[in-house]
Each structure stands twice: as structure tokens, then as C-alpha cells.
Design a protein around this motif. Structure first.
Motif, PDB file in Angstrom:
ATOM      1  N   SER A 183       6.910  -4.937  15.218  1.00  0.00           N
ATOM      2  CA  SER A 183       6.462  -3.972  16.192  1.00  0.00           C
ATOM      3  C   SER A 183       6.923  -2.532  16.327  1.00  0.00           C
ATOM      4  N   MET A 184       6.302  -1.656  16.878  1.00  0.00           N
ATOM      5  CA  MET A 184       4.941  -1.365  16.917  1.00  0.00           C
ATOM      6  C   MET A 184       4.233  -0.793  15.814  1.00  0.00           C
ATOM      7  N   SER A 185       3.056  -1.381  15.402  1.00  0.00           N
ATOM      8  CA  SER A 185       2.242  -1.062  14.305  1.00  0.00           C
ATOM      9  C   SER A 185       2.423   0.439  13.730  1.00  0.00           C
ATOM     10  N   HIS A 186       1.922   1.436  15.326  1.00  0.00           N
ATOM     11  CA  HIS A 186       2.142   2.755  14.959  1.00  0.00           C
ATOM     12  C   HIS A 186       3.143   3.615  14.982  1.00  0.00           C
ATOM     13  N   VAL A 187       4.431   2.982  15.250  1.00  0.00           N
ATOM     14  CA  VAL A 187       5.695   3.700  15.305  1.00  0.00           C
ATOM     15  C   VAL A 187       6.598   3.110  14.182  1.00  0.00           C
ATOM     16  N   CYS A 188       7.217   2.021  14.667  1.00  0.00           N
ATOM     17  CA  CYS A 188       8.460   1.473  13.909  1.00  0.00           C
ATOM     18  C   CYS A 188       8.056   0.775  12.497  1.00  0.00           C
ATOM     19  N   ILE A 189       6.714   0.094  12.517  1.00  0.00           N
ATOM     20  CA  ILE A 189       6.304  -0.310  11.432  1.00  0.00           C
ATOM     21  C   ILE A 189       5.941   0.663  10.363  1.00  0.00           C
ATOM     22  N   ASP A 190       5.209   1.603  10.931  1.00  0.00           N
ATOM     23  CA  ASP A 190       4.911   2.822   9.994  1.00  0.00           C
ATOM     24  C   ASP A 190       6.228   3.546   9.415  1.00  0.00           C
ATOM     25  N   ALA A 191       6.952   3.934  10.544  1.00  0.00           N
ATOM     26  CA  ALA A 191       8.182   4.482   9.880  1.00  0.00           C
ATOM     27  C   ALA A 191       8.905   3.909   8.986  1.00  0.00           C
ATOM     28  N   PHE A 192       9.270   2.659   9.054  1.00  0.00           N
ATOM     29  CA  PHE A 192      10.076   1.871   8.291  1.00  0.00           C
ATOM     30  C   PHE A 192       9.265   1.700   6.788  1.00  0.00           C
ATOM     31  N   THR A 193       7.832   1.544   6.774  1.00  0.00           N
ATOM     32  CA  THR A 193       7.259   1.324   5.653  1.00  0.00           C
ATOM     33  C   THR A 193       7.206   2.462   4.746  1.00  0.00           C
ATOM     34  N   ARG A 194       6.940   3.598   5.423  1.00  0.00           N
ATOM     35  CA  ARG A 194       7.088   4.805   4.594  1.00  0.00           C
ATOM     36  C   ARG A 194       8.213   5.334   4.216  1.00  0.00           C
ATOM     37  N   ALA A 195       9.310   5.094   4.898  1.00  0.00           N
ATOM     38  CA  ALA A 195      10.861   5.273   4.296  1.00  0.00           C
ATOM     39  C   ALA A 195      11.202   4.288   3.259  1.00  0.00           C
ATOM     40  N   ALA A 196      10.675   3.062   3.255  1.00  0.00           N
ATOM     41  CA  ALA A 196      10.759   2.121   2.266  1.00  0.00           C
ATOM     42  C   ALA A 196      10.211   2.572   1.150  1.00  0.00           C
ATOM     43  N   ALA A 197       9.054   2.916   1.059  1.00  0.00           N
ATOM     44  CA  ALA A 197       8.309   3.315  -0.201  1.00  0.00           C
ATOM     45  C   ALA A 197       9.070   4.552  -0.472  1.00  0.00           C
ATOM     46  N   ASP A 198       9.444   5.437   0.040  1.00  0.00           N
ATOM     47  CA  ASP A 198      10.276   6.673  -0.311  1.00  0.00           C
ATOM     48  C   ASP A 198      11.728   6.377  -1.287  1.00  0.00           C
ATOM     49  N   PHE A 199      12.334   5.070  -0.435  1.00  0.00           N
ATOM     50  CA  PHE A 199      13.298   4.754  -1.191  1.00  0.00           C
ATOM     51  C   PHE A 199      13.044   3.914  -2.554  1.00  0.00           C
ATOM     52  N   GLY A 200      11.930   3.580  -2.810  1.00  0.00           N
ATOM     53  CA  GLY A 200      11.588   3.204  -3.974  1.00  0.00           C
ATOM     54  C   GLY A 200      11.341   1.566  -3.598  1.00  0.00           C
ATOM     55  N   TYR A 201      11.261   0.882  -2.620  1.00  0.00           N
ATOM     56  CA  TYR A 201      11.151  -0.531  -2.555  1.00  0.00           C
ATOM     57  C   TYR A 201       9.624  -0.788  -2.698  1.00  0.00           C
ATOM     58  N   ASN A 202       9.331  -1.978  -3.086  1.00  0.00           N
ATOM     59  CA  ASN A 202       7.850  -2.438  -3.362  1.00  0.00           C
ATOM     60  C   ASN A 202       7.713  -2.944  -1.987  1.00  0.00           C
ATOM     61  N   ALA A 203       6.772  -2.579  -1.100  1.00  0.00           N
ATOM     62  CA  ALA A 203       6.481  -2.607   0.248  1.00  0.00           C
ATOM     63  C   ALA A 203       5.410  -3.546   0.541  1.00  0.00           C
ATOM     64  N   THR A 204       5.351  -4.485   1.376  1.00  0.00           N
ATOM     65  CA  THR A 204       4.270  -5.257   1.831  1.00  0.00           C
ATOM     66  C   THR A 204       4.277  -5.398   3.567  1.00  0.00           C
ATOM     67  N   VAL A 205       3.114  -5.237   4.036  1.00  0.00           N
ATOM     68  CA  VAL A 205       3.011  -5.270   5.343  1.00  0.00           C
ATOM     69  C   VAL A 205       2.200  -6.449   5.772  1.00  0.00           C
ATOM     70  N   ILE A 206       2.469  -7.342   6.594  1.00  0.00           N
ATOM     71  CA  ILE A 206       1.600  -8.496   7.025  1.00  0.00           C
ATOM     72  C   ILE A 206       1.034  -7.976   8.432  1.00  0.00           C
ATOM     73  N   HIS A 207      -0.194  -7.536   8.179  1.00  0.00           N
ATOM     74  CA  HIS A 207      -0.973  -6.883   9.296  1.00  0.00           C
ATOM     75  C   HIS A 207      -1.239  -7.744  10.572  1.00  0.00           C
ATOM     76  N   ASP A 208      -1.250  -8.997  10.451  1.00  0.00           N
ATOM     77  CA  ASP A 208      -1.458  -9.900  11.717  1.00  0.00           C
ATOM     78  C   ASP A 208      -0.334 -10.405  11.998  1.00  0.00           C
ATOM     79  N   ALA A 209       0.894 -10.081  11.636  1.00  0.00           N
ATOM     80  CA  ALA A 209       2.175 -10.354  11.909  1.00  0.00           C
ATOM     81  C   ALA A 209       2.902  -9.208  12.603  1.00  0.00           C
TER      82      ALA A 209
END
Length: 189
Positions: free
Chosen positions: A114-140
Motif C-alpha cells: 500500500s498505497m497503490s497511488h503513492v508508495c507502490i507507484d514510487a517503488f515500482t518506478r524507481a525499481a525499473a529505473d534501477f534496472g530491476y525486472n518489476a512485477t506488481v500484483i494488483h490485487d495485493a
């Protein structure tokens, strides 16, 4: 085969009924998160818990030392699982998260929380920028209703907009069912 880590972000007591900042669907998302956590543990992949704590006792939620700032029992960390404390939205900012992932030679991350629109979003974008292959489980993941400029936005629409944005350019975004069935881009996940 890439080295994988599950990142559990901010599944904390204040987000649940009776907490200071209740999210829509927090229990349902945490139940899915618990299933993903159990599957990840059974495979022996790295699990990293991220816990947000405000720096001020005047914060609306996650106040320092409070029960609300503690990780929810549905995803209680094991003694050998790192818990990263953060004070900002982005779990990489001013934390040891990147160091932990690098020490384990992680290449792929799955994020829930949580929260989808803040911390999940920020982490995922940063992870992608760092080169990690990212997966988000939307219903979790969970969020809440928002308001902007006099427009009320229901939680389901907030969540859908952010998941659509992440799926467009930053991550694979899939359901718990698909994830547990192995329907991912990366066979190592």
C-alpha cells in the motif's frame, strides 16, 4: 534465471479498519499478500518488508512507536527477513533497500502493499529505473478514495489508473491468481 525478491510495502495496522488511515480493500489485499508471501517463502526467495514510520508525532498516521505503524499480522516478518524502515514515499530513498537487494544479487522484484497511488507507484518506478525486472500484483495492493480540485475519485478508479500507468511502461501488472500459477514474464518468479 534471475534472482528474485518479494517486496512487501507498508502493509501496516493504520491502513486496516480501526486504524487512522483505512484503505479500501485492505483486508482483501492483505489476504492475497499473505498467499504470495507463503509461496515466496516456500521457494526460498528473498522477502523484504518495508515499514513506513512518520518522522513526526503529529503525522496523520504511522506515528513513531505506535501500534498503527507496525506491520500487520497477516504478513508478519520472519526473523531472517529484512525489514527496511522508511520515512519517505520512495522505499529506496534514504534507506538500505538497494544495498539489501544488491547484496543478494537481485534482478527481479515483485511488489505488493500500500498505497497503490503513492508508495507502490514510487517503488515500482524507481525499481525499473534501477534496472530491476518489476512485477506488481494488483490485487495485493490497496488504496483509498482521493479528491483533487473538487473532483472525488473512488479508490477503484485511483487504483486502476495507477496500475494502468505502471503496466504501460514500468512493470508487469498481474493478479494473485496468475502470479501463483506462474503466469509471469520471468520464469524465475
Amino acid at each position: 534465471m534471475s534472482k528474485h525478491a518479494l517486496i512487501i510495502i507498508d502493509i501496516q495496522n493504520d491502513y486496516f479498519p480501526g486504524g487512522k488511515w483505512t484503505l479500501d480493500g485492505a483486508d482483501r489485499a492483505a489476504d492475497n499478500a499473505a498467499s504470495i508471501l507463503a509461496a515466496t517463502r516456500s521457494k526460498g526467495d528473498l522477502v523484504v518488508h518495508v515499514r513506513h514510520e512518520s518522522e513526526s508525532s503529529d503525522a496523520p498516521f504511522f506515528t513513531p512507536g505506535s501500534n498503527g505503524a507496525q506491520i500487520h499480522p497477516k504478513v508478519t516478518p520472519l526473523a531472517n527477513e529484512p525489514v527496511v524502515l522508511k520515512h519517505k514515499v520512495n522505499a529506496f530513498l534514504n534507506t538500505e533497500l538497494k544495498t539489501v537487494l544488491d547484496q543478494h544479487e537481485i534482478e527481479a522484484v515483485t511488489v505488493i502493499g500500500s498505497m497503490s497511488h503513492v508508495c507502490i507507484d514510487a517503488f515500482t518506478r524507481a525499481a525499473a529505473d534501477f534496472g530491476y525486472n518489476a512485477t506488481v500484483i494488483h490485487d495485493a495492493c490497496a488504496t483509498r478514495d482521493l479528491e483533487f480540485n473538487g473532483v472525488s475519485v473512488p479508490a477503484a478508479q485511483v487504483h486502476a489508473a495507477y496500475m494502468a500507468s505502471l503496466a504501460f511502461a514500468y512493470a508487469q501488472v498481474i493478479s494473485t491468481t496468475d502470479y501463483l500459477a506462474g503466469n509471469t514474464r520471468d520464469a524465475a518468479i
